[in-house]
Design an enzyme around this catalytic site. Structure first.
Site, short mmCIF file in Angstrom:
data_model
loop_
_atom_site.label_atom_id
_atom_site.label_comp_id
_atom_site.label_asym_id
_atom_site.label_seq_id
_atom_site.Cartn_x
_atom_site.Cartn_y
_atom_site.Cartn_z
N LEU A 77 0.83 -1.22 0.00
CA LEU A 77 0.00 0.00 0.00
C LEU A 77 0.86 1.26 0.00
CD1 LEU A 77 -2.65 -1.07 2.67
CD2 LEU A 77 -2.95 -1.05 0.18
N GLY A 78 2.03 1.18 0.56
CA GLY A 78 2.93 2.33 0.64
C GLY A 78 4.18 1.95 1.41
N GLY A 126 10.30 5.54 5.62
CA GLY A 126 11.56 5.32 6.30
C GLY A 126 11.49 4.20 7.33
N GLN A 127 10.31 3.98 7.94
CA GLN A 127 10.21 2.97 8.99
C GLN A 127 9.88 1.59 8.46
OE1 GLN A 127 7.30 4.67 11.66
NE2 GLN A 127 8.89 5.61 12.91
N THR A 180 7.46 -0.93 5.25
CA THR A 180 6.53 -1.08 4.14
C THR A 180 5.17 -1.54 4.68
OG1 THR A 180 8.36 -1.72 2.69
CG2 THR A 180 6.15 -2.19 1.92
N ASP A 192 3.79 15.66 12.74
CA ASP A 192 3.97 15.47 11.29
C ASP A 192 2.61 15.52 10.58
OD1 ASP A 192 5.44 15.20 9.00
OD2 ASP A 192 5.67 13.03 9.14
#
Length: 731
Positions: free
Chosen positions: A413-414, A417-418, A420, A532
């Site tokens: 899905l996306g 940095g942390q 998938t 964020d």
């Protein structure tokens, strides 16, 4: 049963034969100078996996031979393999060129590209550094994400700087999965008198940079860490990994393999990494390369064993582990295996049962170790925060592996940095989003713990819900409710053209997000700063209701705290300028970011855009300038102009303007923002809106003038949607 045993015996024999055939040629050089060169890297034909891993030992230097990656022409300083018990990643440390200019003005350079290679620039080990007076340096990755920072001059007196914190030097994090970037250096105060000296911008390994700073002189090269992995194709990966690739997951108790990263320039091609399991050490890229560790010979692990007594307890090594007892040696399955292979028959059956038991024991020990680390860190966080983590479900890895079709790339899905995020379906039919974090050490596990603790405090319909997590593997998994309709960014910026957002939907989404932030700031068990807020972190469910997501960098504070003092983290275009200057994050910093989201909903523009003029690349700047020049209705989205009432549009625009004040004390609270947005949606009060939102004076000069040139000036980006950055200009 007998037939199955015979087949298994043949398979074991074939593995031993393959391992013998694949042993590294004894003629291969294992070192070049002081640097060890492990497989898949190698020196000479037949000693390396493919041309990307070929190392040339340069003996031209009379001082010492230097290993060089032939394909990239970079000097190698160190190559690391990772075992289960080690926290370091698989990296190649290289000497990488720095970039500099020695005259006022601007300059750019295109750096070495790593596309289609096994390497990326490590987001965990490297930082981007700018050095020199009035230096504004940025790096733009191939997907458009931008990272940069500004280093200011101290013209009053000479300072003995021991930290790179904004005076003559600044540093910031880099984008994840980075394999190509451009570097730009600009002079900040172009109207000021010329300041002599060179300006530098470069990537560098953070630990080395912290130890070496300040420098006596700058070099043309800096130490940089490259993460590496093997392309997941049967044509290039070694045989141990080929077995893993064909079956979705390795079943060997000695080693394991996993998808370690996906390069930004090629999202359809993952890179695979392997490591020796707990109880083994060696090279997991060779068959038979992971050797059993004799724990009893190295130390006395049974001396403080709870069940076996104290000093004097007997320790016996087993395959991948050890046993403690007070009554002499216990049965060793490792030795029994060798006896069984020789004697065969009934002995083989005993060996198979023993091997299965040993594998289960090793896997159980690893899971217990991971859970113990998790519980210890979680306890530390809970000592200062109220959380309800008991309701967080612990999932079985097999269930999540099955739910995501073995973490199939088609389910992605996306990614960030942390880790998938994959789409999955649980056995009860529920659709979920499974976040597969990168391999983490204890330090990085704190970020994961932080997200679990933060989300366990939240119970709000407009905040994405954490369902549970999995702690059975080194790769941590988080399970969220599945939000099907993408991000707000995709709709506002026209990426989903078949379903344009109506004016009423935009108002409702803005109100829902404001309500969620008001809840975080004021109604949660402890105040929470999101840190964020942006349109890519606002998801839309099946009814297009807003869900605030991504709490990895969020922080919970005590009721009497007014701010957090942290390293600056955020996304360009949404980052509060006051926070950027002072490193102090307040609830009004979230308000500023929400103001940018309001501007996006009104205009359909990106937070940072290269299509606007240089001085208006920032949407916040562009929006405020347009309002001051009475051009608001010239920049509005066509859907807003078509459906919105003039008084409602003006009311929301003025609210966005107030949220974007550079002086945080002048911004409204999220409670006030949520209340005003609710009033806009109330038809009976619509005729009073024009009076409620009179035009406010706004000092345009504030949009560019830094409040404290000597403040810390570090920035980072976490979104691939961000375009080139607007630097600070003098008024």
């Amino acid at each position: 049963m007998v037939f199955q045993i015979i087949l298994l015996l043949c398979s074991i024999y074939a593995i031993f034969v393959q391992a013998a055939d694949l042993a590294i040629n004894s003629s291969c050089e294992e070192r070049c100078g002081t640097v060890s060169i492990p497989y898949p890297f190698g020196i000479g034909a037949g000693c390396y996996l493919d041309h990307w891993f070929e190392v040339v030992c340069n003996n031209n230097d009379s001082w010492a031979p230097k290993p060089v990656l032939k394909k990239l022409d970079l000097e190698v300083l160190n190559i690391s393999l990772k075992n289960y018990s080690q926290s370091s990643r698989r990296t190649v440390i290289v000497n990488y060129p720095t970039f500099s200019i020695c005259n006022n003005g601007s300059n750019s350079t295109e750096n070495m590209k790593l596309e289609n290679s096994p390497f990326i620039f490590s987001v965990y080990d490297n930082v981007f550094v700018a050095m020199g007076c009035d230096n504004f340096a940025t790096m733009t990755s191939s997907d458009g994400s931008v990272t940069g920072c500004a280093s200011f001059c101290d013209t009053g007196k000479v300072m003995n700087n021991t930290r790179c914190s904004g005076i003559n030097c600044c540093q910031t994090t880099i984008a994840s999965n980075l394999d190509a970037f451009n570097t730009t250096i600009k002079t900040i105060n172009s109207k000021e008198p010329s300041i002599e000296g060179c300006k530098y911008a470069f990537l560098v390994e953070e630990k080395w940079f912290q130890a070496a700073y300040p420098f006596s002189n700058m070099s043309t090269y800096a130490r940089v860490a490259l993460e590496w992995g093997i392309p997941n194709t049967s044509l290039t990966i070694p045989l141990p990994m080929a077995n893993w690739a064909n079956n979705g997951r390795n079943r060997n108790p000695e080693y394991d393999c996993y998808d370690s990263f996906i390069p930004a320039s090629n999202p359809n091609s993952s890179r695979v990494s392997c490591y020796c399991e707990s109880g083994f050490e060696g090279n997991a890229y060779l068959l038979g390369g992971c050797k059993d560790i004799d724990e009893c010979e190295r130390s006395n692990p049974c001396s403080d064993h709870n069940t076996a007594g104290t000093n004097g307890s007997h320790c016996e090594n087993t395959y991948g582990s050890y046993n403690c007892s007070t009554s002499g040696p216990t049965k060793s399955y490792g030795k029994a295996t060798m006896i069984g292979l020789i004697s065969g028959g009934l002995g083989l059956l005993v060996i198979l049962v023993g091997g299965w038991w040993s594998y289960k024991l090793i896997k159980k020990r690893r899971m217990i170790k991971q859970k113990n680390i998790f519980k210890r860190l979680l306890k530390q966080h809970l000592s200062s925060h109220e959380a309800n983590v008991e309701n967080t479900k612990l999932f079985n890895f097999k269930d999540l592996d099955k739910a995501t079709d073995h973490f199939n790339v088609n389910r992605i899905l996306g990614q960030g940095g942390q880790g998938t995020v994959y789409k999955g379906m649980l056995v009860d039919g529920r659709i979920v989003a499974v976040k597969k974090c990168r391999v983490i050490d204890e330090g990085e596990l704190k970020e994961f713990i932080n997200e679990v603790v933060i989300l366990s405090q939240i119970n709000h319909r407009n905040v994405v819900k954490l369902i549970g997590c999995c702690l059975e593997t080194e790769v941590t998994l988080l399970v969220y409710e599945y939000i099907p309709n993408g991000t707000l960014f995709q709709y506002v910026n026209g990426q989903i053209e078949e379903f344009p957002l109506t004016w009423n939907m935009r108002l409702r989404i803005a109100t829902e997000v404001a309500g969620a932030l008001f809840y975080l700031h004021s109604a949660a068990s402890s105040p929470i700063y999101h840190r964020d807020i942006k349109s890519t972190n606002i998801l839309l469910d099946e009814k297009y209701r807003a869900k605030v997501a991504d709490f990895g960098t969020s922080r919970s504070i005590t009721v009497d705290q007014t701010h957090l003092t942290t390293l600056v983290h955020g996304t360009f275009g949404y980052l509060d300028p006051e926070y950027f200057q002072s490193s102090q994050f307040t609830e009004k910093s979230d308000v500023y970011s929400f103001g940018v989201v309001l501007a996006e909903l009104l205009t359909g523009e990106k937070a940072i855009s290269s299509t606007r003029m240089q001085e208006s690349k920032s949407l916040a700047t562009y929006f405020i300038q347009s309002m001051e020049e009475n051009n608001l209705f010239d920049i509005l989205d066509s859907q807003v102009l078509k459906e919105g009432k003039k008084e409602e549009i003006i009311a929301v625009a003025n609210l966005a303007k107030m949220c974007l004040y550079l002086n945080g004390k002048k911004r409204p609270t999220m409670k006030e923002v949520a209340k005003e947005l609710e009033m806009v949606q109330m038809p009976q009060k619509a005729h009073n809106l024009q009076q409620n939102y009179e035009e406010l004076e706004y000092d345009r000069a504030e949009m560019y003038e830094p409040s404290d040139a000597e403040s810390k000036s570090t920035m980072s980006t976490s979104s691939g949607n961000v375009q080139p950055l607007l630097p600070y200009q003098s008024a």
